[in-house]
Every structure is written in C-alpha cells, then in structure tokens.
Scaffold this motif. Structure first.
Motif, short mmCIF file in Angstrom:
data_model
loop_
_atom_site.label_atom_id
_atom_site.label_comp_id
_atom_site.label_asym_id
_atom_site.label_seq_id
_atom_site.Cartn_x
_atom_site.Cartn_y
_atom_site.Cartn_z
N ILE A 1 0.84 -1.21 0.00
CA ILE A 1 0.00 0.00 0.00
C ILE A 1 0.87 1.25 0.00
O ILE A 1 0.54 2.26 -0.65
CB ILE A 1 -0.95 -0.01 1.21
CG1 ILE A 1 -1.89 -1.22 1.13
CG2 ILE A 1 -1.78 1.27 1.25
CD1 ILE A 1 -2.76 -1.41 2.36
N THR A 2 2.01 1.21 0.71
CA THR A 2 2.96 2.34 0.66
C THR A 2 3.40 2.61 -0.77
O THR A 2 3.44 3.76 -1.22
CB THR A 2 4.19 2.03 1.52
OG1 THR A 2 3.81 1.90 2.89
CG2 THR A 2 5.23 3.15 1.40
N GLY A 3 3.71 1.53 -1.49
CA GLY A 3 4.13 1.68 -2.88
C GLY A 3 3.07 2.35 -3.74
O GLY A 3 3.38 3.18 -4.60
N VAL A 4 1.82 2.01 -3.49
CA VAL A 4 0.71 2.62 -4.26
C VAL A 4 0.66 4.13 -4.00
O VAL A 4 0.49 4.93 -4.95
CB VAL A 4 -0.62 1.96 -3.87
CG1 VAL A 4 -1.79 2.72 -4.49
CG2 VAL A 4 -0.64 0.50 -4.32
N PHE A 5 0.80 4.54 -2.74
CA PHE A 5 0.78 5.97 -2.43
C PHE A 5 1.98 6.69 -3.06
O PHE A 5 1.84 7.82 -3.57
CB PHE A 5 0.80 6.17 -0.91
CG PHE A 5 -0.57 6.29 -0.30
CD1 PHE A 5 -1.21 7.52 -0.21
CD2 PHE A 5 -1.22 5.17 0.18
CE1 PHE A 5 -2.47 7.64 0.35
CE2 PHE A 5 -2.50 5.26 0.75
CZ PHE A 5 -3.13 6.50 0.83
#
Length: 514
Positions: free
Chosen positions: A404-408
């Motif tokens: 999810i960090t990567g998506v942000f």
C-alpha cells in the motif's frame, strides 16, 4: 478491554528472563519504564542531531558555503553511508558488550562531530562532518535491542514500535527546532546567518551528552543485572522454580570456533551451565511473575538468551531467508523514509515557493512527527494479530503495509501535486503505511533467531540505511525531478515485498521466538 493502569503500574514479568509483560511508559521511576524512556528519548535526540543539517542545508548553509545541488545530495548520501557501517557493527557489539554501552557509545561518538559542525567552511568539510555525525543514526540498533531485552514477546512489537516511533520523530522535530533556534539567534541575539547556523549545532551536542551520561548512570544492562551475567541469572531463575539441568550455553567469543552450523544454539556442544534442582519458592514469591509453563520456560532459556556471536554461527543468521525478509522490508520502509526526509522540504519549496525555508520546513516536519503515532500503530497491530495468527500474521502485515505504501508513492509521483491540500494529504497517507511498516518490521525481528537478536537487528537496521542510500542516489541523479523518483521508489517497494512474501517468517525447527 485495555487496562490504563498498565501504563504506570509495575508490570508482571517473565519468570525466566524477567522481561516485562506490559509497558509502564508513564512511570520512569519503574525499572522498565525508565529503560523504555531512555530508549526512545536517546534515539530521538540522536535522530534530531543526525538530521540537523537538512532543515538549514538547502537555503542558509548552501548559500554560506556556496554549495551546488550535487554537493547537497552527496552529503545526504555520505551521512547514510556512515550510519550503514555503524549499524552493521552495532549489532554484534550489542551481543558482545550489551545494548546500553553500545547505545551510549554511539551517542558520545556522534556528539563530538555535532559540536564541530561550525568548523565547516566548504563542501569537502561538509561531507566529512556529515559522515561522522552519521554515527548517531547507528544508535537505532541498540535502542531496539535494549527494548527487546526488557519486554516480552506479547508486547515487544509495541515496545519496539513506540521506542522507534518516538525516536524517529526526531527527524520531524529537527525541522522545527533547527530553523527556530537559527531564527532566534539571528533575530534576538543579533548574530549573522554565517555565525548563527554554526552556533545552532551546539544545542543538540549538549542534549546528546547529557542524555548519554544519564543513561549510563540511571539504567541497567538487562532486567537481571549485568550483561556479562545474564546467562547466570536465567539459570538461577529456572532453579528457583524447581527446574534443573544444563540448558543455557556459556556465551562464546566472536572469534571462537563454533561447534554447530545450525540456526539455533540449542544443539551446541559448547560448555553448559547447570544448577541442581531446588525446592521452588512459595507462590507469594512470584507475585509479579506471569504464569508460564515449564516447557515454555525451558524453550526461553534454550533459544532466547543472547550469546556472543562466533563468526561461524553468525553467518547462517546473517544470510538466512528470514533475515532477508526483515532486511528487504526495512530497506523499503525506513530507506524510503530517510531519503524522503532529506528532500521533502526542498520538494515543497519547488512546488510551493511561497512557503520559504521555515514554512516548507514546518510542513516537512509533519512527515517525521507522524512517527509518534503511525510507527507505534504498526507495532501495536502486529502484537494484536500475533495471538490469533502467530508469526505468519506479523509477516503478512509487513507486506500489506509495504504494497500500500508503494501505491501511495506512485500516486504522488504520477500526479506531482500542485495543490497543497492534495500534496499534504497524499504525503500523510503515504506516511501512515510507510511508518507503520517500520514498526511492524521490528515487531517481527525479536522472533527471528532470538539468540542472535543483535545481529538480526543490526542487519535489518543497516538495510534501512542501504535503502536510504540507494534512494538518495536515485534522487541525486534525477536532480529536482522529485516526482519521478517517488514513483520509482513506489514500484521498487511493491516489487520487493511481493518477491519476499513466500518465505516463512521463522526458520523451521527454531527453538524460542514463537
């Protein structure tokens, strides 16, 4: 329902290693509360000084020293390189000398170059001083090993996340304090900017020195006393509960020849310590002890007492797949945090020039300050998952946060927001998952090769700095195209977490740490 009195009440302890089963964080008089306080505050002071340059670097110091953008980027990389080296050394040092002395040593060693920051007059001097100030970043490893040594498995994820999160907040506090001290010296003391920024660094030097001295005077090595006698204390605790036998390895030396290549010290043929069985104490003697079964007590003694690492035994720990999982996760989360923390103020100035040095610094500070909430939350959730799912749940939580960090990060990079609300909102969302990932990672660390916790912590912590270096190099060669680097880091973060997701959380057959 959570019992609020646990925040100040003397905790119940593990009968074998005397680790606390709760965190009396609001009671610095209590032994465990005091160590908890010094763990996070010592790292907070270290992080403040470690990142004291960036808030003033891009405007005031750059102008005073005639720095180019590449000089600034190189200094950021050098600072992370020094920390990488110190963290690799700090892990075995914790296992050999104990985390308290290693912690204080890092603080004292970093305090000296902090005081000498004002002696810098060119780009080469900046590189040199930031390299030696980078020693302070290595204090994270003893911070976590010390915390792990005082808090039991049911709360160790929360304890590590709180000490790490509060400490990481130093990266946000520095963006408030350094410009504020600088502005005060210029406005109220009449100093020129040339002199004021140099005097500013004396403040963190004083704080570091006082904290390290107090740490050595007011706190112990372990819950059972001296670091060198930790194995004796465990053996005596077992004997006092009527459990006899030779179950604890005499810790070897770093250069000793190991007798086994396994990942657990339990099968070692090294000399053992033993006590004759004794009559257990009366139940009233264990008023503050948690109820633990005999087999669990034996497993704790066999697998979770830190030994001085021999070279041969350390190698399987360092190169195990489980250590790789922790290193990869922290490479992305903490590495991303370090690199972003170094350029965020400059990114805000680029997109919103009206903010200026102080305004952009204040907004950039929020990224670091969110560690106070978000990193602990990652550890707390990790501990809440643990009773229901075991160590697998902790591992899945790490990878979910990473993806999810990567998506942000990709969202920030693709949109490159020109609206303050959009920019600050996306950065805050990214900070939640990235910083919670840091906490979740060190919620799993104590379960992996617990007899070599210093080595595992050192490798994991160092990998975070390696990630910071790699990402800082990417920032350097993309100059001020910050948005492009954000989505590159995002793609790397997702790919690494997916690649490591199949590996089991702890080695098969490991004794202790479950």
């Amino acid at each position: 329902m959570f019992d609020l009195t646990l925040l100040w009440r003397a905790p119940k302890v593990n009968p074998v290693n005397r680790k606390a089963r709760s965190i009396p964080g609001l009671n610095p008089i209590d032994l465990y509360g005091r160590v908890f306080t010094f763990s996070w505050f010592g790292f907070l002071i270290a992080f403040w000084s470690w990142y004291a340059f960036p808030p003033l670097l891009y405007v005031t110091i750059a102008k005073d020293l005639n720095l180019k953008q590449t000089d600034i980027a190189n200094s950021n990389i050098v600072a992370l390189t020094a920390t990488l080296l110190v963290r690799l050394l700090a892990g075995p040092a914790c296992d050999r000398f104990g985390p308290r002395w290693t912690f204080a040593g890092c603080l004292f060693a970093g305090a000296i170059p902090t005081a000498l920051a004002g002696a810098v007059y060119n780009a080469k001097g900046l590189l040199a001083i930031r390299f030696f100030v980078g020693v302070l970043g290595g204090s994270f490893v003893p911070c976590q090993v010390w915390s792990t040594g005082f808090f039991d498995k049911n709360v160790v994820g929360t304890a590590n996340a709180l000490t790490g999160g509060f400490g990481n907040a130093g990266g946000g506090i520095t963006y408030f304090l350094m410009p504020a001290i600088f502005d005060s010296l210029v406005a109220n003391q009449g100093l020129t900017p040339h002199v004021a920024w140099r005097v500013t660094f004396i403040v963190p030097f004083i704080c570091i020195t006082v904290t390290a001295t107090a740490m050595l005077i007011l706190t112990p090595d372990t819950p059972t006393g001296k670091w060198s006698e930790r194995h004796l204390a465990v053996q005596q605790n077992l004997a006092s509960h009527g459990i006899s036998g030779a179950v604890v390895d005499v810790p070897g030396e770093l250069t000793d020849k190991a007798t086994t290549g396994t990942n657990s010290p339990s099968d070692s043929t090294e000399k053992k310590l033993g006590f004759e069985a004794v009559e257990p104490k009366q139940p009233g003697s264990f008023a503050h002890e948690a109820q633990v079964g005999e087999q669990q007590m034996l497993d704790t003694a066999r697998g979770e007492i830190i030994v001085k690492p021999s070279v041969r035994e350390a190698m399987p720990v360092i190169f195990s797949l489980q250590t790789l999982v922790l290193a990869g996760g922290y490479f992305c989360s903490f590495g991303g945090e370090l690199a972003i923390n170094s350029i965020l103020g400059s990114y805000y100035v680029k997109n919103f020039p009206s903010l200026g040095q102080t305004g952009s610094g204040n907004w950039a500070a929020m990224f670091g300050l969110l560690n106070v909430l978000f990193r602990p939350l990652g550890g707390v959730i990790s501990d809440l998952i643990y009773p229901r799912t075991g160590v697998w749940g902790k591992k899945v939580w790490i990878h979910a946060l990473g993806i999810i960090t990567g998506v942000f990060l990709i969202a920030i990079g693709v949109t490159d927001p020109s609206s303050r609300n959009t920019m600050f909102g996306l950065v805050a969302g990214m900070a939640f998952f990235l910083e919670a990932g840091n906490g979740a990672n060190f919620g799993l660390v104590p379960h992996v090769h617990p007899h070599a916790n210093g080595i595992v912590s050192g490798c994991t912590g160092a990998s975070g700095n390696l990630g910071g270096i790699v990402f800082a190099i990417i920032f350097r060669y993309n100059h001020k195209d910050y948005a492009r680097v954000f989505w590159i880091i995002g793609v790397m973060t997702i790919a690494i977490n997916l690649a490591l997701s199949w590996i089991r959380p702890i080695p098969k057959g490991q004794i202790g740490g479950r």
